[in-house]
Design an enzyme around this catalytic site. Structure first.
Site, PDB file in Angstrom:
ATOM      1  N   SER A   1       3.346  -2.211  10.237  1.00  0.00           N
ATOM      2  CA  SER A   1       4.801  -2.289  10.449  1.00  0.00           C
ATOM      3  C   SER A   1       5.382  -3.649  10.098  1.00  0.00           C
ATOM      4  O   SER A   1       6.322  -4.113  10.752  1.00  0.00           O
ATOM      5  CB  SER A   1       5.156  -1.884  11.886  1.00  0.00           C
ATOM      6  OG  SER A   1       4.788  -0.545  12.134  1.00  0.00           O
TER       7      SER A   1
ATOM      8  N   GLY B   1       2.534   2.262  10.740  1.00  0.00           N
ATOM      9  CA  GLY B   1       3.495   3.352  10.606  1.00  0.00           C
ATOM     10  C   GLY B   1       4.209   3.712  11.892  1.00  0.00           C
ATOM     11  O   GLY B   1       4.888   4.740  11.969  1.00  0.00           O
TER      12      GLY B   1
ATOM     13  N   GLY C   1       2.869  -1.250   4.234  1.00  0.00           N
ATOM     14  CA  GLY C   1       2.883   0.181   3.948  1.00  0.00           C
ATOM     15  C   GLY C   1       4.300   0.655   3.651  1.00  0.00           C
ATOM     16  O   GLY C   1       4.827   0.471   2.554  1.00  0.00           O
ATOM     17  N   GLY C   2       4.932   1.230   4.646  1.00  0.00           N
ATOM     18  CA  GLY C   2       6.257   1.843   4.475  1.00  0.00           C
ATOM     19  C   GLY C   2       7.257   0.970   3.744  1.00  0.00           C
ATOM     20  O   GLY C   2       7.971   1.443   2.844  1.00  0.00           O
TER      21      GLY C   2
ATOM     22  N   GLU D   1      -5.496  -4.856  10.384  1.00  0.00           N
ATOM     23  CA  GLU D   1      -4.453  -3.856  10.580  1.00  0.00           C
ATOM     24  C   GLU D   1      -4.710  -3.113  11.883  1.00  0.00           C
ATOM     25  O   GLU D   1      -5.506  -2.156  11.911  1.00  0.00           O
ATOM     26  CB  GLU D   1      -4.453  -2.852   9.424  1.00  0.00           C
ATOM     27  CG  GLU D   1      -4.130  -3.457   8.082  1.00  0.00           C
ATOM     28  CD  GLU D   1      -3.562  -2.416   7.119  1.00  0.00           C
ATOM     29  OE1 GLU D   1      -2.476  -2.642   6.607  1.00  0.00           O
ATOM     30  OE2 GLU D   1      -4.207  -1.370   6.919  1.00  0.00           O
TER      31      GLU D   1
ATOM     32  N   GLU E   1      -6.935   4.710   7.775  1.00  0.00           N
ATOM     33  CA  GLU E   1      -6.707   6.139   7.515  1.00  0.00           C
ATOM     34  C   GLU E   1      -7.937   6.780   6.879  1.00  0.00           C
ATOM     35  O   GLU E   1      -8.209   7.965   7.091  1.00  0.00           O
ATOM     36  CB  GLU E   1      -5.445   6.313   6.652  1.00  0.00           C
ATOM     37  CG  GLU E   1      -4.187   6.023   7.479  1.00  0.00           C
ATOM     38  CD  GLU E   1      -3.023   5.437   6.706  1.00  0.00           C
ATOM     39  OE1 GLU E   1      -3.002   5.521   5.472  1.00  0.00           O
ATOM     40  OE2 GLU E   1      -2.119   4.875   7.367  1.00  0.00           O
TER      41      GLU E   1
ATOM     42  N   HIS F   1      -9.662   1.255   4.802  1.00  0.00           N
ATOM     43  CA  HIS F   1      -8.368   1.410   5.477  1.00  0.00           C
ATOM     44  C   HIS F   1      -8.563   2.349   6.669  1.00  0.00           C
ATOM     45  O   HIS F   1      -9.343   3.298   6.601  1.00  0.00           O
ATOM     46  CB  HIS F   1      -7.321   1.973   4.500  1.00  0.00           C
ATOM     47  CG  HIS F   1      -5.940   1.920   5.077  1.00  0.00           C
ATOM     48  ND1 HIS F   1      -5.497   2.835   5.993  1.00  0.00           N
ATOM     49  CD2 HIS F   1      -4.939   1.023   4.917  1.00  0.00           C
ATOM     50  CE1 HIS F   1      -4.257   2.510   6.365  1.00  0.00           C
ATOM     51  NE2 HIS F   1      -3.896   1.408   5.717  1.00  0.00           N
TER      52      HIS F   1
ATOM     53  N   ASN G   1       0.874  -1.177   0.000  1.00  0.00           N
ATOM     54  CA  ASN G   1       0.000   0.000   0.000  1.00  0.00           C
ATOM     55  C   ASN G   1       0.908   1.223   0.000  1.00  0.00           C
ATOM     56  O   ASN G   1       1.511   1.541   1.013  1.00  0.00           O
ATOM     57  CB  ASN G   1      -0.898  -0.014   1.255  1.00  0.00           C
ATOM     58  CG  ASN G   1      -1.722   1.264   1.372  1.00  0.00           C
ATOM     59  OD1 ASN G   1      -1.738   2.097   0.463  1.00  0.00           O
ATOM     60  ND2 ASN G   1      -2.400   1.422   2.508  1.00  0.00           N
ATOM     61  N   TRP G   2       1.004   1.846  -1.171  1.00  0.00           N
ATOM     62  CA  TRP G   2       1.908   2.994  -1.298  1.00  0.00           C
ATOM     63  C   TRP G   2       1.367   4.224  -0.577  1.00  0.00           C
ATOM     64  O   TRP G   2       2.070   5.209  -0.423  1.00  0.00           O
ATOM     65  CB  TRP G   2       2.128   3.325  -2.773  1.00  0.00           C
ATOM     66  CG  TRP G   2       2.933   2.298  -3.534  1.00  0.00           C
ATOM     67  CD1 TRP G   2       3.531   1.170  -3.020  1.00  0.00           C
ATOM     68  CD2 TRP G   2       3.253   2.316  -4.925  1.00  0.00           C
ATOM     69  NE1 TRP G   2       4.189   0.498  -4.015  1.00  0.00           N
ATOM     70  CE2 TRP G   2       4.038   1.169  -5.198  1.00  0.00           C
ATOM     71  CE3 TRP G   2       2.955   3.188  -5.985  1.00  0.00           C
ATOM     72  CZ2 TRP G   2       4.527   0.885  -6.480  1.00  0.00           C
ATOM     73  CZ3 TRP G   2       3.432   2.893  -7.255  1.00  0.00           C
ATOM     74  CH2 TRP G   2       4.215   1.754  -7.502  1.00  0.00           C
ATOM     75  N   LYS G   3       0.106   4.224  -0.202  1.00  0.00           N
ATOM     76  CA  LYS G   3      -0.550   5.399   0.402  1.00  0.00           C
ATOM     77  C   LYS G   3      -0.320   6.615  -0.519  1.00  0.00           C
ATOM     78  O   LYS G   3      -0.227   6.434  -1.735  1.00  0.00           O
ATOM     79  CB  LYS G   3      -0.039   5.608   1.827  1.00  0.00           C
ATOM     80  CG  LYS G   3      -0.160   4.308   2.654  1.00  0.00           C
ATOM     81  CD  LYS G   3      -0.021   4.494   4.125  1.00  0.00           C
ATOM     82  CE  LYS G   3      -0.219   3.142   4.821  1.00  0.00           C
ATOM     83  NZ  LYS G   3      -0.155   3.222   6.275  1.00  0.00           N
TER      84      LYS G   3
HETATM   85  P1  13P Z   1       2.967   0.322   7.630  1.00  0.00           P
HETATM   86  O1  13P Z   1       3.484  -0.974   7.035  1.00  0.00           O
HETATM   87  O2  13P Z   1       3.705   1.528   7.155  1.00  0.00           O
HETATM   88  O3  13P Z   1       2.832   0.235   9.116  1.00  0.00           O
HETATM   89  O4  13P Z   1       1.472   0.512   7.053  1.00  0.00           O
HETATM   90  C1  13P Z   1       0.583  -0.536   7.122  1.00  0.00           C
HETATM   91  C2  13P Z   1      -0.626  -0.182   6.350  1.00  0.00           C
HETATM   92  O5  13P Z   1      -1.379   0.698   6.718  1.00  0.00           O
HETATM   93  C3  13P Z   1      -0.872  -0.911   5.100  1.00  0.00           C
HETATM   94  O6  13P Z   1      -2.141  -0.656   4.610  1.00  0.00           O
END
Ligand code: 13P
Length: 246
Positions: A208, A170, A229-230, A164, A95, A93, A8-10
């Site tokens: 994470s 994050g 994510g990251g 999640e 967010e 998600h 997930n590149w966000k």
């Molecule tokens: P991180 O891997 O950066 O914690 O993000 C997880 C995430 O929200 C994937 O959708």
């Protein structure tokens, strides 16, 4: 079941950065025995379609409208995503639940809209730190999934689920494999009560996930993959996680 590793590149990337990242992924993938997808911001889907056609990396989006078409400024429909080869779309998600006030009911309708367009919704659920500390984790994820089950019961076997924990996103604070497995088992039981196909519904862990912790998480009985994510923004890190799943 085959593991799934989805990035997930966000809200990250640029035409140049995406091309460089995808180049490295394509070079490094080899014959990974898992399903891989990257979920990109909508404007880059056309770029992904041209760079990934015929490749082993599926295209994912990060959101979809609950509506099919019409006067909904700023929204992107499932049919539009489909035109760019999108196979998966994240819905709910944390967010989006947090910053865009998406309700369980709206998330369920987004999942329905994705399914109607032939796109697999990746339904995200998870508790906040306050909810975990109050002992509400199970109730929260069950309530979030329940809305999706009620609205999409007939095609529940077509979804992907992602657990999640919000406190792990994050933050570098990963759920321990045991903590994650415990919640995945709750979700699996809820799916089992709703459909005979429950064993075939992938439940991904996100929060994470990195090269150092992926193997142990992915070894858990009900963890069928990762939503990253990251670490999905760095080719070496993402490939190392893929290697743990292969
Ligand atoms: P991180 O891997 O950066 O914690 O993000 C997880 C995430 O929200 C994937 O959708």
């Amino acid at each position: 079941m085959k593991k799934r590793i989805f990035g997930n590149w966000k809200m990250n990337g640029s035409l140049a950065a995406n091309a460089a990242l995808l180049d490295l992924l394509k070079q490094g993938l080899g014959h990974a025995d898992c399903e891989i997808a990257v979920c990109a911001p909508a404007p880059y889907l056309v770029q992904l379609q041209s760079l990934l056609s015929g490749r082993a990396i599926a295209i994912g989006a990060q959101d979809v409208s609950a509506q099919a078409s019409g006067a909904f400024t700023g929204e992107v429909s499932g049919a539009m995503l489909r035109e760019f080869g999108v196979r998966y779309v994240l819905v709910g998600h944390s967010e989006r639940r947090q910053y865009h006030a998406e309700s369980d009911e709206l998330v369920a309708r987004k999942a329905q809209a994705a399914l109607a367009s032939g796109i697999t919704p990746v339904v995200c659920v998870g508790e906040t730190l306050a909810q975990r500390e109050a002992g509400e984790t199970e109730a929260v994820v069950r309530r979030q999934l329940s809305a999706v089950v009620q609205r999409n019961g007939h095609c529940l076997s077509e979804i992907v689920l992602a657990y999640e924990p919000v406190w792990a996103i994050g933050t570098g604070l990963t759920a321990t494999p045991a903590q994650a497995q415990a919640v995945h088992a709750v979700l699996r039981a809820q799916l089992l009560a709703a459909t005979t196909a429950a064993a075939r519904i992938p439940i991904l862990y996100g929060g994470s996930m990195n090269a150092a912790n992926a193997a142990e998480l992915l070894a858990q009985a009900d963890i069928d993959g990762g939503l990253v994510g990251g670490a999905s923004l760095k080719a070496a890190d993402f490939l190392a996680i893929v290697a743990c799943a292969g």
